[in-house]
Design a protein around this motif. Sequence first.
Motif, short mmCIF file in Angstrom:
data_model
loop_
_atom_site.label_atom_id
_atom_site.label_comp_id
_atom_site.label_asym_id
_atom_site.label_seq_id
_atom_site.Cartn_x
_atom_site.Cartn_y
_atom_site.Cartn_z
N UNK A 73 49.05 56.62 39.37
CA UNK A 73 47.68 57.09 39.21
C UNK A 73 47.07 56.58 37.91
N UNK A 74 47.87 56.46 36.89
CA UNK A 74 47.36 55.94 35.62
C UNK A 74 46.92 54.48 35.79
N UNK A 75 47.71 53.69 36.50
CA UNK A 75 47.36 52.29 36.73
C UNK A 75 46.11 52.17 37.58
N UNK A 76 46.00 53.00 38.61
CA UNK A 76 44.82 52.97 39.48
C UNK A 76 43.57 53.36 38.70
N UNK A 77 43.68 54.42 37.91
CA UNK A 77 42.52 54.88 37.14
C UNK A 77 42.10 53.82 36.12
N UNK A 78 43.07 53.29 35.39
CA UNK A 78 42.75 52.28 34.38
C UNK A 78 42.21 51.00 35.02
N UNK A 192 39.44 45.95 40.12
CA UNK A 192 40.34 47.09 40.11
C UNK A 192 41.68 46.76 40.75
N UNK A 193 41.65 46.10 41.91
CA UNK A 193 42.89 45.73 42.59
C UNK A 193 43.69 44.73 41.75
N UNK A 194 42.99 43.79 41.14
CA UNK A 194 43.60 42.76 40.30
C UNK A 194 44.37 43.40 39.14
N UNK A 195 43.68 44.26 38.40
CA UNK A 195 44.29 44.90 37.23
C UNK A 195 45.37 45.91 37.62
N UNK A 196 45.12 46.67 38.69
CA UNK A 196 46.07 47.70 39.10
C UNK A 196 47.42 47.09 39.50
N UNK A 197 47.39 46.00 40.24
CA UNK A 197 48.64 45.35 40.64
C UNK A 197 49.43 44.87 39.42
N UNK A 198 48.74 44.31 38.44
CA UNK A 198 49.41 43.85 37.22
C UNK A 198 49.96 45.02 36.41
N UNK A 199 49.16 46.07 36.29
CA UNK A 199 49.59 47.25 35.52
C UNK A 199 50.78 47.93 36.18
N UNK A 200 50.73 48.08 37.50
CA UNK A 200 51.83 48.72 38.22
C UNK A 200 53.11 47.90 38.12
N UNK A 201 52.97 46.59 38.24
CA UNK A 201 54.14 45.72 38.12
C UNK A 201 54.79 45.86 36.75
N UNK A 202 53.97 45.92 35.71
CA UNK A 202 54.48 46.09 34.35
C UNK A 202 55.10 47.47 34.16
N UNK A 203 54.45 48.52 34.69
CA UNK A 203 54.95 49.89 34.52
C UNK A 203 56.28 50.09 35.23
N UNK A 204 56.48 49.41 36.35
CA UNK A 204 57.71 49.59 37.13
C UNK A 204 58.87 48.74 36.62
N UNK A 205 58.60 47.80 35.74
CA UNK A 205 59.62 46.84 35.33
C UNK A 205 60.80 47.48 34.61
#
Length: 255
Positions: A73-78, A192-205
């Motif tokens: 949710x943080x990645x989606x919001x950001x 939003x989709x562009x940034x969210x995918x990158x943020x989620x990938x980084x958060x899950x690493x």
Amino acid sequence: MSENIIILALAILPVLILSIYIYRKDKFEKEPLGMLVKAFLFGCLSVIPAVVLEKFLMAVAPLSVSESYSDVWQSIYNGFVVAGFSEELCKLLLLAFVVWRSRHFNEYFDGIVYAVFLSLGFAGVENLLYVFGQETMMLSMTTAVVRAAVSVPGHFLFAVAMGYYLALAKFEPAKRLLNLIKAFLVPVMLHGAFDTLLMLSSAMSDYATEISLGLLFLFVFFDIKLWKAGKRKLRRLQMKSEIQNYENLTDIETE
């Protein structure tokens, strides 16, 4: 000093390349240099209200987001609200202010040209802030290379979508309101989709490598589709501009 020049060049080069690319795509009536510079400078200025709005949206983030209760949710919001909504809103408002009533905005493809120049002004300033904000020369160079391959082209593609629908709104008044809404919402969703995918990938690493890699592959797939969609929009408006110029020429000859 030489290191700073190298970093500066790396930060500016992708902006310059994409500016030349879109300028060369304008086949029929080149836009005045003064108007292109004006759009670019307003893009640089749009960083200021965007940053203010982003800070406000971070401050009022929902509890689950502000306390990092959920990386998802943080990645989606950001991605969608903080970055996508703030940046695309500020760019669109300033773009409309600069070009909507201008006599130089007189053919379909102009919408994309001006949107791209304004967006690249934003991307250029953002690039400089990120690149020179790193602690070491190596981090600055790495950031510059990554952003040259990912972030700056991203802003370019969001601008293609914005300019595409802004041009339709300008020259097809029957659907003006719908296309103005699309000129805002489509870039926001893409951003939003562009940034969210990158943020989620980084958060899950750190704790889910497989998911992180999967999201990274999904981002690459999304980016490829984004480029294809952007090129289609470029071709469509080039065709519309060609028809528009032919009709204008025919009208002049028959007078």
